[in-house]
Design an enzyme around this catalytic site. Structure first.
Site, short mmCIF file in Angstrom:
data_model
loop_
_atom_site.label_atom_id
_atom_site.label_comp_id
_atom_site.label_asym_id
_atom_site.label_seq_id
_atom_site.Cartn_x
_atom_site.Cartn_y
_atom_site.Cartn_z
N ASP A 58 26.68 33.14 58.33
CA ASP A 58 26.12 33.21 57.16
C ASP A 58 25.75 34.55 56.70
OD1 ASP A 58 23.71 33.08 55.37
OD2 ASP A 58 22.32 31.55 56.26
N SER A 133 32.02 38.09 37.28
CA SER A 133 31.86 36.95 36.45
C SER A 133 31.77 37.58 34.88
CB SER A 133 30.67 36.02 36.53
OG SER A 133 30.65 34.97 35.54
N TYR A 147 21.45 34.93 38.35
CA TYR A 147 22.82 34.77 38.63
C TYR A 147 23.43 36.05 37.83
CZ TYR A 147 27.59 33.23 38.80
OH TYR A 147 28.89 33.24 38.94
N LYS A 151 25.92 39.51 38.94
CA LYS A 151 27.28 39.55 38.73
C LYS A 151 27.45 40.78 37.99
CE LYS A 151 28.89 36.01 40.66
NZ LYS A 151 29.71 36.18 41.94
N VAL A 180 35.74 28.43 35.92
CA VAL A 180 36.78 27.95 36.72
C VAL A 180 36.70 26.60 37.38
CG1 VAL A 180 38.26 28.42 38.58
CG2 VAL A 180 37.02 30.34 37.45
N THR A 182 36.49 24.51 39.63
CA THR A 182 36.60 24.25 41.23
C THR A 182 35.60 23.11 41.41
OG1 THR A 182 34.31 25.56 41.17
CG2 THR A 182 36.79 26.86 41.30
#
Length: 244
Positions: A58, A133, A147, A151, A180, A182
């Protein structure tokens, strides 16, 4: 290209990290695969055999970095692909959510590179690639300040790390994808297929999201000697989204 090279990849058990690990193994690399999915780690070991050194860890357990990284061999490259995406809109702002996002997306790569540098685990001539990103450095989306901030921080980290490590001929760059395709996108059950299709249509090149393999190809380029005079830069892989 990567025969005899040892690379450490975080987030190796999913998405872009998994695709990157598979590609580099295919090109002869030895990979220290860091991830939290034991089944995917086992799959990588089955695929790569002795070329895979699985490391279930982790990355937010910062107190254990020195202990966990001590047995890791000297590295020729590092890819930080681990990260999480969670909305945290201002009206419902959660400090706990913010701190969780910052810990894995922002603090972990900085602490990881610092520990590897202090422990002389990065060979001269090695390359570091941080997965950023377009969200943050290039564009904004409502509800994603936490977020997006992490980035954007990675692009700043790359510039500063590039200067601090240049004396050892260590390069530091970012890859900044758009959306993307995913597992993360596959699990976006809160969005209808019609909404996802409309969003894909905003990408000029093919009206689709990137594949993990396409982003892995950009990462591979920055790790390789083909990018020997690139450092402190961000390579955008977004099908023309930010060109509009």
């Amino acid at each position: 290209m990567f025969e005899g090279k040892t690379l450490l990849i975080t987030g190796a058990t999913s998405g872009i990290g998994f695709a990157t690990t598979r590609r580099l193994l295919a090109e002869g690399a030895r990979v220290v695969a860091v991830g939290r999915n034991p089944q995917r780690l086992a799959e990588l070991v089955q695929h790569g055999g002795d070329a895979v050194l699985p490391l279930a860890f982790d990355l937010t357990d910062f107190a254990r970095y020195r202990e966990v990284l001590a047995p890791v061999p000297a590295l020729d490259g590092l890819v930080h692909s681990a990260g999480i995406v969670e909305n945290n809109p201002l009206r419902f702002f959660s400090l706990e959510t913010h701190q969780r996002i910052v810990a894995i997306n922002q603090t972990a790569p900085l602490a990881l590179v610092a520990e590897l540098a202090r422990g002389n685990k990065l060979n001269a001539g090695s390359a570091i690639v941080l997965l950023s990103s377009i969200l943050g450095p290039e564009v904004g989306i409502k509800g994603t300040a936490s977020y997006a901030g992490t980035k954007a921080a990675l692009t700043a980290f790359a510039r500063v790390m590039a200067l601090e490590l240049a004396h050892k001929d260590i390069r530091v760059n970012c890859v900044a994808p758009g959306m993307v395709q995913t597992e993360l996108v596959d699990d976006l059950h809160q969005l209808s297929e019609e909404a996802l299709q409309a969003d894909r249509a905003r990408y000029p090149l093919g009206k689709r999201y990137a594949t993990a393999h396409e982003v892995a190809a950009a990462i591979r380029f920055l790790l390789s000697s083909d990018a020997a005079f690139m450092t402190g830069q961000t390579l955008v892989v977004d099908g023309g989204f930010t060109a509009q």
